[in-house]
Design a protein around this motif. Structure first.
Motif, mmCIF file in Angstrom:
data_model
loop_
_atom_site.group_PDB
_atom_site.id
_atom_site.type_symbol
_atom_site.label_atom_id
_atom_site.label_comp_id
_atom_site.label_asym_id
_atom_site.label_seq_id
_atom_site.Cartn_x
_atom_site.Cartn_y
_atom_site.Cartn_z
ATOM 1 N N ILE A 46 0.861 -1.183 0.000
ATOM 2 C CA ILE A 46 0.000 0.000 0.000
ATOM 3 C C ILE A 46 0.902 1.238 0.000
ATOM 4 C CG2 ILE A 46 -1.706 1.326 1.313
ATOM 5 C CD1 ILE A 46 -2.692 -1.340 2.464
ATOM 6 N N MET A 47 0.599 2.195 -0.861
ATOM 7 C CA MET A 47 1.353 3.446 -0.929
ATOM 8 C C MET A 47 1.167 4.204 0.388
ATOM 9 S SD MET A 47 3.219 5.137 -3.093
ATOM 10 C CE MET A 47 3.608 6.681 -3.857
ATOM 11 N N PRO A 48 2.266 4.520 1.092
ATOM 12 C CA PRO A 48 2.151 5.265 2.351
ATOM 13 C C PRO A 48 1.498 6.633 2.145
ATOM 14 C CG PRO A 48 4.326 4.291 2.147
ATOM 15 C CD PRO A 48 3.652 4.133 0.811
ATOM 16 N N GLY A 49 0.627 7.002 3.067
ATOM 17 C CA GLY A 49 -0.053 8.291 2.988
ATOM 18 C C GLY A 49 0.902 9.475 2.920
ATOM 19 N N VAL A 50 2.003 9.394 3.659
ATOM 20 C CA VAL A 50 2.955 10.514 3.639
ATOM 21 C C VAL A 50 3.550 10.702 2.248
ATOM 22 C CG1 VAL A 50 3.496 10.442 6.087
ATOM 23 C CG2 VAL A 50 4.862 9.087 4.508
ATOM 24 N N LEU A 51 3.700 9.616 1.492
ATOM 25 C CA LEU A 51 4.234 9.736 0.137
ATOM 26 C C LEU A 51 3.179 10.275 -0.825
ATOM 27 C CD1 LEU A 51 6.513 6.574 -0.167
ATOM 28 C CD2 LEU A 51 7.099 8.899 0.559
ATOM 29 N N ILE A 52 1.932 9.980 -0.560
ATOM 30 C CA ILE A 52 0.857 10.577 -1.353
ATOM 31 C C ILE A 52 0.837 12.086 -1.126
ATOM 32 C CG2 ILE A 52 -1.649 10.696 -1.672
ATOM 33 C CD1 ILE A 52 -1.699 7.656 -0.978
ATOM 34 N N ILE A 53 0.965 12.503 0.133
ATOM 35 C CA ILE A 53 1.037 13.939 0.450
ATOM 36 C C ILE A 53 2.254 14.566 -0.228
ATOM 37 C CG2 ILE A 53 1.366 15.631 2.317
ATOM 38 C CD1 ILE A 53 -1.430 14.498 2.417
ATOM 39 N N GLU A 54 3.383 13.884 -0.193
ATOM 40 C CA GLU A 54 4.596 14.403 -0.844
ATOM 41 C C GLU A 54 4.389 14.551 -2.351
ATOM 42 O OE1 GLU A 54 8.409 15.865 -1.579
ATOM 43 O OE2 GLU A 54 7.317 15.741 0.326
ATOM 44 N N SER A 55 3.655 13.638 -2.969
ATOM 45 C CA SER A 55 3.384 13.778 -4.407
ATOM 46 C C SER A 55 2.543 15.028 -4.677
ATOM 47 C CB SER A 55 2.718 12.523 -4.965
ATOM 48 O OG SER A 55 1.376 12.400 -4.530
ATOM 49 N N MET A 56 1.654 15.367 -3.752
ATOM 50 C CA MET A 56 0.889 16.612 -3.869
ATOM 51 C C MET A 56 1.835 17.811 -3.832
ATOM 52 S SD MET A 56 -2.216 15.982 -1.189
ATOM 53 C CE MET A 56 -3.456 14.726 -1.375
ATOM 54 N N ALA A 57 2.767 17.776 -2.876
ATOM 55 C CA ALA A 57 3.705 18.892 -2.712
ATOM 56 C C ALA A 57 4.593 19.047 -3.941
ATOM 57 C CB ALA A 57 4.550 18.682 -1.461
ATOM 58 N N GLN A 58 5.058 17.934 -4.510
ATOM 59 C CA GLN A 58 5.918 18.019 -5.690
ATOM 60 C C GLN A 58 5.153 18.549 -6.896
ATOM 61 O OE1 GLN A 58 8.160 14.357 -6.254
ATOM 62 N NE2 GLN A 58 8.835 14.385 -4.115
ATOM 63 N N THR A 59 3.902 18.154 -7.040
ATOM 64 C CA THR A 59 3.079 18.695 -8.117
ATOM 65 C C THR A 59 2.880 20.198 -7.921
ATOM 66 O OG1 THR A 59 1.951 16.567 -8.388
ATOM 67 C CG2 THR A 59 0.846 18.516 -9.294
ATOM 68 N N ALA A 60 2.604 20.605 -6.688
ATOM 69 C CA ALA A 60 2.451 22.031 -6.395
ATOM 70 C C ALA A 60 3.750 22.790 -6.670
ATOM 71 C CB ALA A 60 2.019 22.225 -4.939
ATOM 72 N N ALA A 61 4.896 22.185 -6.346
ATOM 73 C CA ALA A 61 6.183 22.831 -6.592
ATOM 74 C C ALA A 61 6.398 23.079 -8.087
ATOM 75 C CB ALA A 61 7.327 21.992 -6.020
ATOM 76 N N ILE A 62 5.996 22.132 -8.925
ATOM 77 C CA ILE A 62 6.114 22.332 -10.375
ATOM 78 C C ILE A 62 5.235 23.498 -10.812
ATOM 79 C CG2 ILE A 62 5.628 21.319 -12.654
ATOM 80 C CD1 ILE A 62 8.208 20.250 -11.329
ATOM 81 N N LEU A 63 4.032 23.586 -10.270
ATOM 82 C CA LEU A 63 3.156 24.716 -10.594
ATOM 83 C C LEU A 63 3.800 26.033 -10.173
ATOM 84 C CD1 LEU A 63 0.524 26.028 -11.543
ATOM 85 C CD2 LEU A 63 -0.481 25.417 -9.315
#
Length: 149
Positions: A59-76
């Motif tokens: 199962i994908m850890p929740g903290v890594l899902i949150i980190e993927s949100m942050a990285q997407t936001a960083a690209i924006l």
């Protein structure tokens, strides 16, 4: 009408400092400069977190899902601010209202939707949600500061 921009993995590597095994997005599509973006993460069994989370039932850890949100936001943020922002560090300031609705497993494709809620100087706040097969699997409000802007 807002022009939509896409960023591939090679461009992501130029824009943010994250690297394997902590680079958690494969591309970013539908970027509306200063407004929103959609990150794409192909979840695969060969990722290191699955050896321990959880053996026999990855199962994908929740903290890594949150980190993927942050990285997407960083690209924006970088796409919005331009070349001067490339490679700069972005620090988390807060994570609010995080909810995990369904497990993300190998074989899933995460569509990470981020939308700018507000910006005050170097501090950006985003509403984020992750969808798999058009079903919301996670959501959070995140705030971060870009260093040196």
């Amino acid at each position: 009408m807002t022009e939509l921009v896409s960023v591939d993995i090679q461009r992501i590597l130029e824009m943010i400092p994250h690297r394997y095994p902590f680079l958690l997005i494969d591309k970013v599509v539908d970027i509306a400069i200063g407004e929103s973006a959609v990150g794409i993460k192909n979840v695969t069994m060969n990722e290191p977190q699955f050896t321990g989370h959880f053996p026999g039932q990855p199962i994908m850890p929740g903290v890594l899902i949150i980190e993927s949100m942050a990285q997407t936001a960083a690209i924006l943020v970088v796409q919005t601010l331009g070349e001067d922002a490339e490679g700069k560090l972005v620090y988390f300031m807060s994570i609010d209202n995080a909810r995990f609705r369904k497990p993300v497993v190998p074989g899933d494709v995460m569509h990470i939707h981020v939308k700018k809620k507000q910006r005050r100087g170097p501090v950006w706040k985003f509403e984020s949600e992750v969808r798999v097969n058009d079903q919301v699997v996670a959501e959070a409000t995140i705030a971060a500061m870009i260093r040196g802007s």
